[in-house]
Design a protein around this motif. Structure first.
Motif, PDB file in Angstrom:
ATOM      1  N   VAL A  88       0.874  -1.068   0.185  1.00 60.59           N
ATOM      2  CA  VAL A  88      -0.008   0.047  -0.095  1.00 60.59           C
ATOM      3  C   VAL A  88       0.943   1.302   0.013  1.00 60.59           C
ATOM      4  CG1 VAL A  88      -1.912   1.131   1.189  1.00 60.59           C
ATOM      5  CG2 VAL A  88      -1.700  -1.282   1.331  1.00 60.59           C
ATOM      6  N   THR A  89       0.755   2.058  -0.982  1.00 63.87           N
ATOM      7  CA  THR A  89       1.818   3.050  -1.030  1.00 63.87           C
ATOM      8  C   THR A  89       1.181   4.658  -1.064  1.00 63.87           C
ATOM      9  OG1 THR A  89       1.400   3.297  -3.697  1.00 63.87           O
ATOM     10  CG2 THR A  89       3.431   1.714  -2.738  1.00 63.87           C
ATOM     11  N   GLU A  90      -0.182   4.574  -1.155  1.00 70.40           N
ATOM     12  CA  GLU A  90      -1.002   5.782  -0.871  1.00 70.40           C
ATOM     13  C   GLU A  90      -2.225   5.762  -0.606  1.00 70.40           C
ATOM     14  OE1 GLU A  90      -1.804   9.946  -3.549  1.00 70.40           O
ATOM     15  OE2 GLU A  90      -0.629   8.521  -4.258  1.00 70.40           O
ATOM     16  N   LEU A  91      -2.739   6.280   0.621  1.00 65.09           N
ATOM     17  CA  LEU A  91      -4.073   6.384   1.059  1.00 65.09           C
ATOM     18  C   LEU A  91      -4.531   7.541   1.567  1.00 65.09           C
ATOM     19  CD1 LEU A  91      -4.111   3.294   3.540  1.00 65.09           C
ATOM     20  CD2 LEU A  91      -4.933   3.259   1.343  1.00 65.09           C
ATOM     21  N   VAL A  92      -5.373   8.146   0.584  1.00 67.88           N
ATOM     22  CA  VAL A  92      -6.031   9.638   0.928  1.00 67.88           C
ATOM     23  C   VAL A  92      -7.741   9.358   1.022  1.00 67.88           C
ATOM     24  CG1 VAL A  92      -6.414  11.924   0.177  1.00 67.88           C
ATOM     25  CG2 VAL A  92      -4.343  10.676  -0.636  1.00 67.88           C
ATOM     26  N   PRO A  93      -8.081   9.257   2.560  1.00 76.90           N
ATOM     27  CA  PRO A  93      -9.508   9.130   2.697  1.00 76.90           C
ATOM     28  C   PRO A  93     -10.459   9.774   1.740  1.00 76.90           C
ATOM     29  CG  PRO A  93      -8.086   9.111   4.746  1.00 76.90           C
ATOM     30  CD  PRO A  93      -7.105   9.683   3.639  1.00 76.90           C
ATOM     31  N   GLY A  94     -11.212   9.080   1.208  1.00 74.42           N
ATOM     32  CA  GLY A  94     -12.202   9.718   0.210  1.00 74.42           C
ATOM     33  C   GLY A  94     -11.745  10.325  -1.225  1.00 74.42           C
ATOM     34  N   GLN A  95     -10.548   9.700  -1.153  1.00 69.01           N
ATOM     35  CA  GLN A  95      -9.846  10.260  -2.434  1.00 69.01           C
ATOM     36  C   GLN A  95      -8.994   9.315  -3.512  1.00 69.01           C
ATOM     37  OE1 GLN A  95      -7.924  14.196  -2.291  1.00 69.01           O
ATOM     38  NE2 GLN A  95      -9.066  14.819  -0.291  1.00 69.01           N
ATOM     39  N   ARG A  96      -8.169   8.648  -2.613  1.00 72.63           N
ATOM     40  CA  ARG A  96      -7.317   7.974  -3.458  1.00 72.63           C
ATOM     41  C   ARG A  96      -6.790   6.746  -2.730  1.00 72.63           C
ATOM     42  NH1 ARG A  96      -4.121   9.119  -7.987  1.00 72.63           N
ATOM     43  NH2 ARG A  96      -1.886   8.631  -7.967  1.00 72.63           N
ATOM     44  N   VAL A  97      -6.524   5.405  -3.512  1.00 72.26           N
ATOM     45  CA  VAL A  97      -5.718   4.447  -2.887  1.00 72.26           C
ATOM     46  C   VAL A  97      -4.984   4.077  -3.732  1.00 72.26           C
ATOM     47  CG1 VAL A  97      -5.976   1.819  -2.163  1.00 72.26           C
ATOM     48  CG2 VAL A  97      -7.720   3.677  -1.273  1.00 72.26           C
TER      49      VAL A  97
END
Length: 163
Positions: free
Chosen positions: A65-74
């Motif tokens: 998992v390299t990026e988690l932006v809640p409500g925007q991007r995984v």
């Protein structure tokens, strides 16, 4: 890796908030495969995915998992991969799996891309069909009704939580 316009992508709109879509995407066991070991909801975490069909393992991948932006991007990075039905086991290695989430008048749009999964690859047709099912049907069902259609864990007809 740069974005390739030939990479697999699909878009769906769901009647949910971006945060609800984000939570469902991170529930990998709920829509892709119940046979997943490791955390799928923490940046830097790695998880082992196993795709099983008719009681046989046909696909394994190690994913970070390299990026988690809640409500925007995984964003996930495929570190290693094996498929029983192809010769070149490097086809998924170093590809990126991206979910872009945005609010719309109808609810939430999810744009799914597997950057680096291109038509020249031996697995493309099978992967195209599989991703289309898991995103358009299984993930959609998880978001809409709370139950997706993930692959089963080998040796267990029931969901086996392994977080």
């Amino acid at each position: 890796m740069t974005m390739n316009d030939q990479s697999y992508s699909t878009t769906l709109v769901v009647e949910a908030t971006p945060d609800q879509a984000f939570e469902a995407i991170n529930d990998v066991r709920g829509w892709w495969s119940q046979d997943v070991d490791g955390r799928t909801d923490t940046v830097g975490a790695e998880f082992a995915y196993r795709g099983n069909q008719d009681g046989v393992n046909v696909h394994r991948a190690q994913i970070r998992v390299t990026e988690l932006v809640p409500g925007q991007r995984v964003v996930w990075h495929v570190l290693d991969n094996w498929m029983s039905f192809i010769d070149d086991q490097a086809e998924w290695k170093d590809t990126r799996i991206v979910f872009e989430i945005s609010a719309t008048d109808e609810g939430t749009e999810i744009r799914f891309s597997h950057l680096g999964l291109v038509p020249a690859y031996e697995c493309f047709d099978v992967c195209f069909d599989a991703w289309t099912f898991f995103i358009q049907s299984s993930l959609r069902a998880l978001i809409a009704g709370g139950h997706g259609e993930p692959m089963q864990r080998l040796g267990s007809p029931q969901h086996a939580e392994s977080a």
